[in-house]
Enzyme design. Structure first.
Site, PDB file in Angstrom:
ATOM      1  N   LYS A  61       0.856  -1.181   0.000  1.00 24.00           N
ATOM      2  CA  LYS A  61       0.000   0.000   0.000  1.00 24.00           C
ATOM      3  C   LYS A  61       0.889   1.228   0.000  1.00 24.00           C
ATOM      4  CE  LYS A  61      -4.537   0.842   0.272  1.00 24.00           C
ATOM      5  NZ  LYS A  61      -5.594   0.087  -0.398  1.00 24.00           N
ATOM      6  N   VAL A  95     -17.860   3.528  -3.418  1.00 21.43           N
ATOM      7  CA  VAL A  95     -18.266   2.179  -2.993  1.00 21.43           C
ATOM      8  C   VAL A  95     -19.583   2.227  -2.219  1.00 21.43           C
ATOM      9  CG1 VAL A  95     -17.636   0.136  -1.665  1.00 21.43           C
ATOM     10  CG2 VAL A  95     -15.881   1.358  -2.957  1.00 21.43           C
ATOM     11  N   GLY A 153     -20.934   6.287   4.941  1.00 17.62           N
ATOM     12  CA  GLY A 153     -20.053   6.610   3.829  1.00 17.62           C
ATOM     13  C   GLY A 153     -20.704   6.300   2.495  1.00 17.62           C
TER      14      GLY A 153
END
Length: 346
Positions: free
Chosen positions: A79, A184, A180
């Site tokens: 990452k 997504v 959220g």
């Protein structure tokens, strides 16, 4: 000391990147290349300090090792995080410098989009390296924006959790509280609405939450209230470490299933969920749809149809984890971690 950091987990390499000309400051963490090149996206974020950025990179890269292994991908885990700064705004030159840093690793790390990074940003980074994926593709091909594919994986994984915990084979009437509504979470909300779920929505952008609610026939609540909503499922789709002792005590749900990475703030939080009888879908298992897609793009293997079949297997994979957890009276995150570490030789 890096080696004494709480989240350092025998990472193979941690690279600190600085480019004076553009102001780029980034960390590239390679957790494992046991199964192949370390694959994982790039995050662009304001961090409280450098230690917070390092912690994020270490935790996210380890999660990518587990995610890729559990998804059966021939890739390791890595990452990168770019430390966002008002003094060095995102620019083409900065993104190109990041691409050059990725390229300097000779293919040991493959990057893609993550929070704060768009497809367009990755196209710029790709000017300096071929070790980037999540780029635009022709219709029917594997690849492109991983967000909708991550949402598909969460959708089928949540279905496995709802079946296991609630005994329901679909989402009709199932109440899901979604935290959220980005690429997504927003796509997930739309899929659940089509499936007949009752939705309560929250986002850091309150206007976005209200707009989604109006369009989907849902209810919007403040972002600081969503974890306490009485529902069947809590779905965290924002940043990680949101499930801590206080949050878990406030939950009024039977299932936690969402796309956020590193949802558990500490190793003890999986046990806290289990002790409350809340079924937890391990994040790196349920949110693997995006990486399945971009790895297929990077390797040039398969098409959109084969990616869809691979993502569909997330449902069965989680169902197996839930059964193993019940049989062994072990929290689901521990079951998944044990399986993942065996796959990467740890």
């Amino acid at each position: 000391m890096l080696f004494d950091a709480a989240d350092f987990d025998a990472h193979e390499a941690v690279h600190f990147v600085h480019d004076a000309a553009t102001g780029l400051r980034a960390i590239i963490a390679v957790h494992s290349t046991h199964l192949g090149p370390a694959a994982g996206g790039c995050r662009w974020w304001f961090y409280e300090d450098d230690v917070a950025a390092l912690t994020d990179a270490l935790r996210l890269s380890r999660g990518m090792s587990y995610k890729n292994a559990m998804a059966g991908l021939p890739m390791g885990g890595g990452k990168s995080v770019i430390l966002r700064s008002d003094a060095a705004p995102k620019s083409e030159a900065l993104l190109e410098a990041f691409g050059a840093a990725v390229d300097s690793l000779g293919g040991r790390y493959v990057t893609a989009e993550d929070v704060g990074i768009s497809v367009a940003d990755m196209q710029i980074a790709a000017r300096r390296t071929r070790h980037v994926t999540g780029l635009p593709v022709a219709g029917g091909a594997a690849g492109g924006n991983p967000g909708p594919l991550t949402a598909e994986g969460v959708f089928v994984g949540m279905r496995a959790a709802v079946a296991h915990k609630l005994g329901k084979s679909d989402f009709a009437g199932v109440h899901v509280a979604i935290q959220g509504l980005g690429s997504v979470g927003g796509a997930l909300a739309e899929k659940l609405a089509v499936g007949g779920a009752v939705l309560t929505l929250a986002d850091i952008d309150a206007d976005r939450a209200r707009a989604f609610a109006a369009r989907l026939g849902a209810t919007a609540v403040p972002v600081d209230a969503i974890a306490g909503v009485a529902a069947d499922v809590f779905s965290p789709n924002a940043l990680g470490a949101g499930l801590d002792e206080a949050t878990i005590a406030a939950l009024q749900v039977a299932v936690v299933a969402g796309a956020a990475n590193n949802q558990l703030a500490t190793p003890a939080d999986g046990a806290r969920l289990a002790a409350r009888g809340i079924l937890y879908a391990p994040d790196y298992v349920i949110n693997a749809g995006g990486i399945i897609n971009v790895v297929a793009e990077y390797l040039g293997q398969g098409d959109a149809a084969s990616v869809a079949r691979a993502i569909a297997r997330i449902e069965e994979r989680l169902a197996d984890i839930f059964v193993q957890a019940d049989r062994s009276a072990t929290p689901t995150d521990v079951v998944a971690d044990t399986l993942a570490r065996a796959l990467i030789g740890r």
